[in-house]
Design a protein around this motif. Structure first.
Motif, PDB file in Angstrom:
ATOM      1  N   TYR A   1       3.610  35.907  47.901  1.00 52.75           N
ATOM      2  CA  TYR A   1       2.599  36.436  47.745  1.00 52.75           C
ATOM      3  C   TYR A   1       1.965  37.072  46.592  1.00 52.75           C
ATOM      4  O   TYR A   1       1.723  38.273  46.858  1.00 52.75           O
ATOM      5  CB  TYR A   1       2.691  37.423  48.938  1.00 52.75           C
TER       6      TYR A   1
ATOM      7  N   THR B   1      11.788  53.601  60.323  1.00 52.80           N
ATOM      8  CA  THR B   1      12.406  55.394  59.127  1.00 52.80           C
ATOM      9  C   THR B   1      11.490  56.583  59.731  1.00 52.80           C
ATOM     10  O   THR B   1      11.933  57.067  59.265  1.00 52.80           O
ATOM     11  CB  THR B   1      11.592  54.586  57.974  1.00 52.80           C
TER      12      THR B   1
ATOM     13  N   HIS C   1      20.395  35.088  52.768  1.00 52.84           N
ATOM     14  CA  HIS C   1      19.779  34.529  51.518  1.00 52.84           C
ATOM     15  C   HIS C   1      21.025  32.997  51.120  1.00 52.84           C
ATOM     16  O   HIS C   1      21.826  33.354  51.918  1.00 52.84           O
ATOM     17  CB  HIS C   1      19.722  35.178  49.904  1.00 52.84           C
TER      18      HIS C   1
HETATM   19  C1  HEM Z   1      10.703  52.105  54.736  1.00 53.67           C
HETATM   20  C2  HEM Z   1      10.666  50.399  54.784  1.00 53.67           C
HETATM   21  C3  HEM Z   1      11.001  49.216  54.118  1.00 53.67           C
HETATM   22  C4  HEM Z   1      12.192  49.133  54.337  1.00 53.67           C
HETATM   23  C5  HEM Z   1      13.546  50.175  54.332  1.00 53.67           C
HETATM   24  C6  HEM Z   1      11.564  47.380  53.949  1.00 53.67           C
HETATM   25  C7  HEM Z   1      13.470  46.909  53.716  1.00 53.67           C
HETATM   26  C8  HEM Z   1      13.345  45.439  53.270  1.00 53.67           C
HETATM   27  C9  HEM Z   1      14.572  44.892  52.965  1.00 53.67           C
HETATM   28  C10 HEM Z   1      15.991  45.080  52.701  1.00 53.67           C
HETATM   29  C11 HEM Z   1      13.882  43.525  52.504  1.00 53.67           C
HETATM   30  C12 HEM Z   1      15.087  41.848  52.558  1.00 53.67           C
HETATM   31  C13 HEM Z   1      15.218  42.053  50.605  1.00 53.67           C
HETATM   32  C14 HEM Z   1      15.867  40.957  50.155  1.00 53.67           C
HETATM   33  O1  HEM Z   1      15.843  39.583  50.467  1.00 53.67           O
HETATM   34  O2  HEM Z   1      16.849  41.020  49.284  1.00 53.67           O
HETATM   35  C15 HEM Z   1      12.444  43.479  52.863  1.00 53.67           C
HETATM   36  C16 HEM Z   1      11.654  41.749  52.048  1.00 53.67           C
HETATM   37  C17 HEM Z   1      10.638  42.209  52.670  1.00 53.67           C
HETATM   38  N1  HEM Z   1       9.325  43.663  53.086  1.00 53.67           N
HETATM   39 FE1  HEM Z   1      10.453  44.865  53.145  1.00 53.67          FE
HETATM   40  N2  HEM Z   1      11.100  47.071  54.007  1.00 53.67           N
HETATM   41  C18 HEM Z   1      10.094  47.853  54.181  1.00 53.67           C
HETATM   42  C19 HEM Z   1       8.456  47.698  54.413  1.00 53.67           C
HETATM   43  C20 HEM Z   1       8.328  46.756  53.957  1.00 53.67           C
HETATM   44  C21 HEM Z   1       6.502  46.447  54.621  1.00 53.67           C
HETATM   45  C22 HEM Z   1       5.436  48.057  54.567  1.00 53.67           C
HETATM   46  C23 HEM Z   1       6.229  45.428  53.814  1.00 53.67           C
HETATM   47  C24 HEM Z   1       4.901  44.613  54.103  1.00 53.67           C
HETATM   48  C25 HEM Z   1       4.205  44.300  53.015  1.00 53.67           C
HETATM   49  C26 HEM Z   1       7.565  44.858  53.320  1.00 53.67           C
HETATM   50  C27 HEM Z   1       7.273  43.320  53.402  1.00 53.67           C
HETATM   51  C28 HEM Z   1       8.564  42.893  52.372  1.00 53.67           C
HETATM   52  C29 HEM Z   1       8.505  41.389  52.948  1.00 53.67           C
HETATM   53  C30 HEM Z   1       7.556  40.162  52.572  1.00 53.67           C
HETATM   54  C31 HEM Z   1       9.972  40.818  52.324  1.00 53.67           C
HETATM   55  C32 HEM Z   1      10.549  39.810  52.261  1.00 53.67           C
HETATM   56  C33 HEM Z   1       9.962  39.497  50.338  1.00 53.67           C
HETATM   57  C34 HEM Z   1      10.764  38.432  49.968  1.00 53.67           C
HETATM   58  O3  HEM Z   1      11.667  37.041  50.500  1.00 53.67           O
HETATM   59  O4  HEM Z   1      10.622  38.112  48.641  1.00 53.67           O
HETATM   60  N3  HEM Z   1       8.446  45.608  53.919  1.00 53.67           N
HETATM   61  N4  HEM Z   1      12.348  44.875  53.015  1.00 53.67           N
END
Ligand code: HEM
Length: 407
Positions: A45, A217, A280
């Protein structure tokens, strides 16, 4: 392989049917997700970061207005909160906002809730998609497949078509930026992973990840404030000192509210809404601290085990925002605080999520005193097990501060 009683049945099912490595302590989580290994693929992205997106105060005021209209009556506001937050990601990715009651949006949000429920995202069907060809609805595979494809076809495809139908006049959003970049790469004859199929799935991931995480949250924050009214008072006190009551908090106030942030961080630590992060796949044999993880192993970081570790946090099960403040009241961010995970693939939406958490929660506490549905009876300790874990259902009374102070 390490194991823990914190793990849910679906995860244990996962571990039973595939080679999996569960990371239980920070000293394993950190080095296993390094930030600088070259062979890792780039994020799919890159374009998202270039969007000149700013959260508009108007969005929060619509949410506050809806809460004020409840007139202090008790209400479970989880769906209202999800719809409001989901609208933020919708305006980024497809350039459109929906009405809070819009059945089109609500249907997808309900579908995400089903998909996030225990047993579905961690289902064997996700690991071995061919299982869905077994006759009947084996392990709910057909239902899960139908739910995911409904979002792809009825939401992602619909908006890709709408946004790109006039390529010379596309609204500004993720789809149009992606489309332009994809065409530019094609025109230059460069090899790229930008294609329509990846766009469809990226939209799905962003819509899903941007909807339930932040809203869950916010719901946990309300839950903790109901259980700790003296902490809620302190947050309000800080807000009224720093921001006052005449204007809504804005992004310039963000760095001045240490106690506020300590309560948000403590909510994220204790609620640990993505306890097992996301799985993963290890792409090459690797040895970390004496453990060998063979290629093709699924790696599950147990963020719960890190953020609730008794060796790191004093009384980890207690809600104590002060643990994030030093003696001078300055904010501290310990290494073991990792609600967004760590490393190269840590949450892509961290900055957006923090902005949303700040704007929603600060405005909420500035305007309303949150009270339990029955005075003196805060919600019971409970949560719903799943990939994303929300608190159990509870109702809140939103009492306008001005009214409560003159009463
Ligand atoms: C309090 C809110 C949020 C928490 C606690 C959270 C937590 C996480 C966690 C733990 C992961 C996994 C990371 C890993 O693979 O090690 C993740 C991945 C991801 N999150 Fe969030 N997230 C939040 C909000 C958001 C929001 C608002 C978006 C919107 C853009 C988002 C988009 C993503 C995406 C696209 C991934 C995959 C990233 C990748 O694989 O490169 N997240 N998130």
């Amino acid at each position: 392989m390490l194991t823990s009683d914190l793990f849910s049945l679906p995860t244990l099912g996962y571990v039973a049917i595939t080679l999996a490595f569960i990371l239980m302590v920070k000293s394993l989580v950190k080095p296993t997700y390094p930030s600088n290994i070259p062979p890792f693929p780039a994020r799919p992205y890159p374009i998202l970061g270039h969007l000149p997106y700013v959260m508009k105060g108007q969005r929060i005021s619509e949410y506050l207005k809806a809460l004020a209209q409840l007139g202090g009556r008790p209400k479970d506001v989880s769906m209202l909160t999800r719809t409001s937050v989901s609208n933020n990601i919708c305006s980024i990715i497809v350039g459109k906002r929906f009405d809070y009651q819009d059945p089109f949006l609500i249907a997808f949000i309900e579908s995400f809730q089903k998909q996030a429920k225990a047993g579905e995202n961690f289902s064997p069907v996700v690991i071995w998609p061919w299982l869905r060809h077994i006759p009947g609805n084996f392990l709910n595979s057909k239902t899960l497949n139908r739910e995911i494809h409904a979002v792809i076809e009825q939401f992602c495809d619909k908006f890709i078509e709408q946004v790109t139908k006039n390529e010379d006049d596309m609204p500004e959003c993720f789809i149009s930026q992606y489309w332009k970049e994809m065409n530019k790469m094609k025109a230059q004859g460069k090899s790229t992973t930008l294609n329509v199929e990846n766009l469809r799935w990226s939209l799905y991931q962003l819509f899903f990840a941007g909807t339930d995480t932040t809203s869950t949250t916010i719901m946990w924050y309300m839950y903790f404030m109901l259980r700790h009214p003296h902490i809620q008072k302190k947050v309000y006190h800080e807000l009224s000192e720093v921001v006052g009551v005449e204007r809504a908090p804005d992004l310039q106030d963000k760095a001045k509210l240490n106690y506020f942030w300590a309560t948000v961080m403590e909510t994220q630590r204790l609620a640990s809404i993505l306890p097992q992060s996301v799985p993963h796949l290890c792409i090459a044999d690797v040895t970390i601290q004496g453990y060998t993880i063979p290629a093709e192993t699924v790696v599950l970081p147990n963020l719960d085990a890190v953020m609730l570790d008794e060796n790191t946090w004093e009384e980890p099960q207690k809600f104590r925002p002060e643990r994030f403040l030093d003696d001078t009241g300055a904010l501290i961010k310990p290494d073991s605080f990792m609600p967004f995970s760590v490393g190269r693939r840590m949450c892509l939406g961290e900055a957006l999520a923090n902005t949303e958490l700040f704007l929603y929660i600060s405005a909420l506490i500035q305007r309303f005193e949150l009270q339990p549905s029955v005075e003196g009876q805060p919600p019971e300790v409970s949560f719903v097990e799943g990939v994303i874990c929300p608190p159990g259902r509870f109702e809140v009374r939103f009492i306008e501060r001005a009214a409560s102070e003159t009463a």
